[in-house]
Design an enzyme around this catalytic site. Structure first.
Site, mmCIF file in Angstrom:
data_model
loop_
_atom_site.group_PDB
_atom_site.id
_atom_site.type_symbol
_atom_site.label_atom_id
_atom_site.label_comp_id
_atom_site.label_asym_id
_atom_site.label_seq_id
_atom_site.Cartn_x
_atom_site.Cartn_y
_atom_site.Cartn_z
ATOM 1 N N ALA A 114 -32.428 56.911 16.214
ATOM 2 C CA ALA A 114 -32.632 55.696 17.008
ATOM 3 C C ALA A 114 -33.322 54.591 16.216
ATOM 4 O O ALA A 114 -33.200 53.424 16.560
ATOM 5 C CB ALA A 114 -33.458 56.021 18.259
ATOM 6 N N LYS A 115 -34.072 54.964 15.184
ATOM 7 C CA LYS A 115 -34.783 54.009 14.320
ATOM 8 C C LYS A 115 -35.623 53.025 15.134
ATOM 9 O O LYS A 115 -35.644 51.827 14.872
ATOM 10 C CB LYS A 115 -33.805 53.269 13.414
ATOM 11 C CG LYS A 115 -33.021 54.195 12.483
ATOM 12 C CD LYS A 115 -32.085 53.427 11.581
ATOM 13 C CE LYS A 115 -31.347 54.353 10.626
ATOM 14 N NZ LYS A 115 -30.332 55.184 11.323
ATOM 15 N N ARG A 116 -36.342 53.550 16.113
ATOM 16 C CA ARG A 116 -37.162 52.707 16.969
ATOM 17 C C ARG A 116 -38.374 52.177 16.218
ATOM 18 O O ARG A 116 -38.907 52.837 15.319
ATOM 19 C CB ARG A 116 -37.635 53.492 18.194
ATOM 20 C CG ARG A 116 -36.535 54.057 19.079
ATOM 21 C CD ARG A 116 -35.625 52.987 19.604
ATOM 22 N NE ARG A 116 -34.796 53.469 20.697
ATOM 23 C CZ ARG A 116 -33.662 52.902 21.088
ATOM 24 N NH1 ARG A 116 -33.216 51.835 20.448
ATOM 25 N NH2 ARG A 116 -32.973 53.388 22.102
#
Length: 294
Positions: A114-116
């Site tokens: 998700a690379k939040r």
């Protein structure tokens, strides 16, 4: 116990229903059991699905389920990329994929890609999304906003927090290679995560296979910390160089991801996609293993 009806299957959200084992222990155990460092990425592109799946409402779930069943015996992790689901408003099918993995392959970690990266209050919600809604064992995060944007994920002490460090895309160098006090920024990230953020032994780093020298430098900084390594297969990373640069002294410590090269190994639209995916996944696992201990 609350359930979510997706139209495909039912889910429950309590940890007592799907007990969560410490991420790093789970990864280490399946790496040994499957003799594998191969992480299978789930990037479902409906335009490339086999003809019988085209136009079906549940095609994303069915495609991912078929790939999972075909490759689970050689995988150390599965990595669904949330954008491929969310762009088509198919989050319910992502939930179904995660639930299917929990029910049928509970020993294989789910890494939610998700690379939040956002401030604390928002990060708390993103952590709940990853760890409650999708029941992921680990999630990828962006460190650009600093520790307070990462801290909410670390509260889930048995889940993995995989921090972007040296990414495989060419543009990663725009920022990651900036010199800070005589060292590139990605090395500062590796040192920071290793020395300060990894308080519960739950952190890992994303380091691309397309930069094996940088991969080796990160390994030297972080010791035996797990590394998620994208970039082989369709992105062209060299397997031998990647494994020799990133392996630990015990021949592990890596989740080497391949997505498109496995998912779409067969000619576009071919009904033989599973045989091709199985073959490529097995061959990739075996190619990786050639260099783990040599």
């Amino acid at each position: 116990m609350k359930g979510y009806n997706t139209g495909i299957t039912k889910y429950r959200t309590a940890d007592s229903y799907f007990p969560i084992v410490n991420f790093t222990d789970k990864l280490s155990a399946v790496t040994q059991r499957h003799h594998s460092l191969l992480c299978v990425g789930l990037d479902p592109d409906i335009a490339r699905f086999p003809a019988p799946m085209q136009g079906k409402e549940s095609s994303i779930f069915e495609f991912c389920k078929a790939i999972i069943d075909a490759t689970a015996s050689v995988a150390c992790a599965f990595k669904p990329q949330i954008a491929y689901f969310a762009a088509l408003a198919a989050e319910d099918q992502l939930q179904a994929v995660c639930d299917y993995l929990k029910q049928n392959y509970p020993d294989i970690p789910i890494v939610l890609d998700a690379k939040r990266g956002d401030i604390g209050a928002t990060a708390e919600q993103y952590a709940r999304e990853a760890f409650e809604r999708y029941r992921a064992d680990a999630v990828t995060v962006n460190p650009y906003m600093g520790f307070d944007s990462i801290a909410p994920y670390l509260e889930w002490k048995n889940r993995g927090v995989i921090v972007l460090c040296r990414t495989s895309n060419p543009g990663g160098s725009d920022l990651q290679f900036l010199q800070v006090e005589g060292k590139p920024l990605y090395q500062h990230v590796a040192q920071l995560v290793s020395d300060q953020w990894n308080r519960n032994g739950q952190c890992a780093l994303v380091v691309g296979a397309t930069f094996p020298q940088e991969l080796a430098q990160v390994r030297a900084i972080v010791g035996d910390m797990p590394l998620l390594v994208p970039g082989i297969g369709a992105q062209g990373g060299d397997i031998e160089a990647t494994v020799k640069a990133g392996r630990t002294t015990s021949g592990g410590g890596m989740m080497i991801n391949s997505s498109r090269a496995i998912l779409y190994a067969a000619p576009e639209g071919s009904e033989d996609f599973l045989a091709a995916a199985t073959r490529v996944a097995r061959d990739t696992r075996d190619a990786i293993n050639q260099y783990r201990f040599s």
